[in-house]
Design a protein around this motif. Structure first.
Motif, mmCIF file in Angstrom:
data_model
loop_
_atom_site.group_PDB
_atom_site.id
_atom_site.type_symbol
_atom_site.label_atom_id
_atom_site.label_comp_id
_atom_site.label_asym_id
_atom_site.label_seq_id
_atom_site.Cartn_x
_atom_site.Cartn_y
_atom_site.Cartn_z
ATOM 1 N N ARG A 55 0.842 -1.195 0.000
ATOM 2 C CA ARG A 55 0.000 0.000 0.000
ATOM 3 C C ARG A 55 0.870 1.235 0.000
ATOM 4 N N ALA A 60 -3.320 -2.579 -2.657
ATOM 5 C CA ALA A 60 -3.851 -3.809 -3.207
ATOM 6 C C ALA A 60 -4.980 -4.285 -2.299
ATOM 7 N N ARG A 70 -2.319 -9.038 -6.468
ATOM 8 C CA ARG A 70 -1.211 -8.407 -5.756
ATOM 9 C C ARG A 70 0.016 -8.548 -6.637
ATOM 10 N N GLY A 91 -1.003 -0.923 -5.934
ATOM 11 C CA GLY A 91 -2.418 -1.211 -6.067
ATOM 12 C C GLY A 91 -3.250 -0.090 -6.634
ATOM 13 N N TRP A 115 -3.655 0.484 -11.951
ATOM 14 C CA TRP A 115 -2.667 0.048 -10.960
ATOM 15 C C TRP A 115 -1.523 1.047 -10.894
#
Length: 466
Positions: free
Chosen positions: A270, A282, A288, A294, A363
Motif C-alpha cells: 500500500r 492492493a 497483488r 495497487g 494500478w
C-alpha cells in the motif's frame, strides 16, 4: 464520530510484549488520562513501545485533545523543536521513562489509576494527532490529522483488507508514525480486532504471535519482511495468517517473491504519507503485483502531472508526480500556511512529491521521491526503484540504493550504493545492463557495508556517500 469501534469479546484487547489490557481496562485507564489532560491545547506522548503509550493516545482521543507522539530516540534538538512547535502543554509517559530536561510538565500515565469512561467531546473536524515529518528537507513540520480523516482512512482500509473484529493484528512497529500508531493501534481499536505488539518486529516474535496468539493480520516494513525471509522457520509459521501487509517503503520484488514462496501469501502493498494516511492499496480479495502498490481506496482520486503541470498518460511506463484528493488528507501544516499552500490546493488536491506510473487498469507503481528518485540522465527520465529492483535480483546483493549524481555530459548519472558479497562493481553494472535499457545501468557502483536508514527502515538517500 466514535474512533473506537465495537470489539469482539476477548480477554485481551491490546498486548505489548508480555503485558496486556482488556478493552474495558484500557478505556478506564484512558478515561483517567482524559480527565487529567482535559482543556489542554495539545499533549505530547513519549511514544515508546508500551501500554502506557496506547493508554495515553486513547486518553487524548477521549478528551478531544490533540496528541503529539514524540519519538523516544529524539535528540535534544529534534525534541525541543517538536515540543516547542506543537505547543504541547503536558508530557505523557510511563514513570521514569522520559528523561528530557525542561519542557512541558510530566504526567506519569501509569500512576493515575482508573476511572469510568468519559464521552468523546470533540467534533469530527477536530485535530486528533499532530504528527511530525522526518525533516529531510528542513525542520520537521507538524501535520494536522483530524478525527474525520483518521476514521475515513481506517474505514477505507478495513474495506480493502477485509479487516474485521475477527482478526488479530500483529506488528512491532514504532508507535510514533502513521504505520505503527494510526494503522497499528487506532486501526485495531476501530475495527475491534485484538492487537499484539511484539515491541520489536523480530521474525521469531512474529512467528510466536502466529502460533500462540492466533495472529491473522501482520504489518511490516520491507526490512522486517526481508529479515523474515532470512529466517525460513519463522516465515513458515506465518502460513496460517490471513494477510501480510508491507508499507512505509517499496518492497523489493525479490523479497516479495521469496516471502510468497515461504509463507504462501503474496503480500499486500500500500502507499501513503503522513499527510495523506493510506490512499492506495492492493486488495485482500484481489490481485497483488510485485513492485506495485495497487488501486486507489474508496473515495480517493489520483492523477499524474509532468513538471510543466501537463497530464501524464496512464500507460504504466511514463512517470509523473502523483497528486491525490481524498477524505483522509491532512488539514495543513501547523503554523505554516505557506508550506500548506504549496502542497495542498484549495480544491483538495495534494502534491505528494512522489513520482509514480499508472497503468491503463489503474494500478499504481511508485518510482520514488521527485527530489531523489527521479534521475534525469542524457535526456532520459529514470526511476531509481526500477534500477534498485534489478540490482536486488542478483543473488549476491542484500541491499541497494540508487540516486542521481552530477555528470558533466549527461547532467546526472545513475549511481548505486550496494551491500553485497563476492561480486564486483563492474559485474553489477553489466548485470543491470542485461536486464534494463542501457541508459538505466549504473555508471558507478559503490560497494558499502550498510545503507543509512531511519526508524521505519527507509533508506535515507541524502546521507549516501556521507
Amino acid at each position: 464520530m466514535e474512533l473506537l469501534g465495537p470489539a469482539r469479546d476477548t480477554e485481551e484487547a491490546v498486548r505489548v510484549g508480555d503485558r496486556a489490557l482488556s478493552r474495558e481496562e484500557l478505556l478506564r485507564r484512558a478515561s483517567t488520562v482524559a480527565g487529567e489532560i482535559g482543556g489542554a491545547s495539545a499533549v505530547a506522548v513519549h511514544a515508546t513501545a508500551s501500554l502506557e503509550t496506547v493508554v495515553a493516545v486513547v486518553g487524548g482521543i477521549l478528551a478531544g485533545v490533540p496528541v503529539v507522539p514524540l519519538p523516544p530516540d529524539s535528540g535534544p534538538a529534534e525534541r525541543d523543536h517538536i515540543l516547542g512547535d506543537s505547543g504541547a502543554q503536558l508530557m505523557l509517559a510511563a514513570k521514569g521513562a522520559y528523561e528530557g530536561e525542561g519542557g512541558p510538565a510530566l504526567v506519569p500515565v501509569d500512576e493515575l489509576g482508573t476511572a469510568d469512561r468519559s464521552p468523546e467531546r470533540a467534533d469530527d473536524a477536530a485535530t486528533a494527532l499532530i504528527l511530525y515529518t522526518s525533516g529531510t528537507t528542513g525542520a520537521p513540520k507538524g501535520v494536522l490529522i483530524s478525527r474525520r480523516a483518521i476514521a475515513a482512512g481506517l474505514d477505507a482500509l478495513a474495506g480493502a483488507w477485509e479487516w474485521t473484529a475477527g482478526d488479530t493484528l500483529v506488528h512491532g512497529l514504532p508507535l510514533f508514525h502513521v504505520h505503527g500508531l494510526v494503522l497499528g493501534v487506532l486501526g485495531a481499536l476501530r475495527t475491534g480486532s485484538p492487537l499484539v505488539h511484539t515491541v520489536r518486529p523480530r521474525p521469531d516474535a512474529y512467528a510466536a504471535a502466529a502460533r500462540e496468539r492466533g495472529g491473522s493480520l501482520f504489518f511490516g516494513v520491507p526490512t522486517v519482511w526481508s529479515r523474515v525471509c532470512d529466517d525460513p522457520g519463522s516465515a513458515r509459521a506465518l502460513q496460517g495468517a490471513r494477510l501480510l501487509v508491507s508499507g512505509s517503503a517499496p518492497l523489493p520484488v525479490p523479497v516479495f517473491e521469496k516471502l510468497a514462496g515461504l509463507t504462501g501469501h503474496r503480500p499486500v502493498e500500500r502507499y501513503g504519507m503522513t499527510e495523506t494516511l493510506i490512499t492506495i492499496s492492493a486488495r485482500a480479495g484481489g490481485d497483488r503485483r510485485p513492485g506495485h502498490v495497487g488501486l486507489p481506496l474508496n473515495g480517493v482520486e489520483t492523477r499524474l502531472a509532468a513538471e510543466d503541470g501537463a497530464p501524464v498518460p496512464h500507460d504504466g511506463e511514463t512517470p509523473g508526480e502523483l497528486y491525490v484528493r481524498a477524505p483522509m488528507i491532512f488539514d495543513g501544516y501547523l503554523g505554516r500556511p505557506e508550506a500548506t499552500a504549496e502542497s495542498l490546493a484549495a480544491d483538495g488536491w495534494f502534491r505528494t512529491g512522489d513520482i509514480a506510473a499508472i497503468g491503463p487498469d489503474g494500478w499504481h507503481r511508485i518510482v520514488g521521491r521527485a527530489s531523489t528518485d527521479l534521475i534525469k540522465s542524457g535526456g532520459y527520465r529514470i526511476g531509481a526503484g526500477e534500477v534498485e529492483n534489478a540490482l536486488l535480483s542478483h543473488p549476491a546483493v542484500r541491499e541497494a540504493a540508487v540516486i542521481g549524481t552530477p555528470h558533466a555530459d549527461l547532467g546526472e548519472q545513475v549511481t548505486a550504493y550496494v551491500v553485497a558479497e563476492g561480486v564486483t562493481d563492474k559485474q553489477l553494472i553489466d548485470f543491470v545492463a542485461e536486464r534494463l535499457s542501457a541508459h538505466k545501468r549504473p555508471r558507478v557502483v559503490h560497494l558499502v557495508e550498510s545503507l543509512p536508514r531511519n526508524a521505519m527502515g527507509k533508506v535515507v538517500k541524502t546521507r549516501l556517500g556521507a
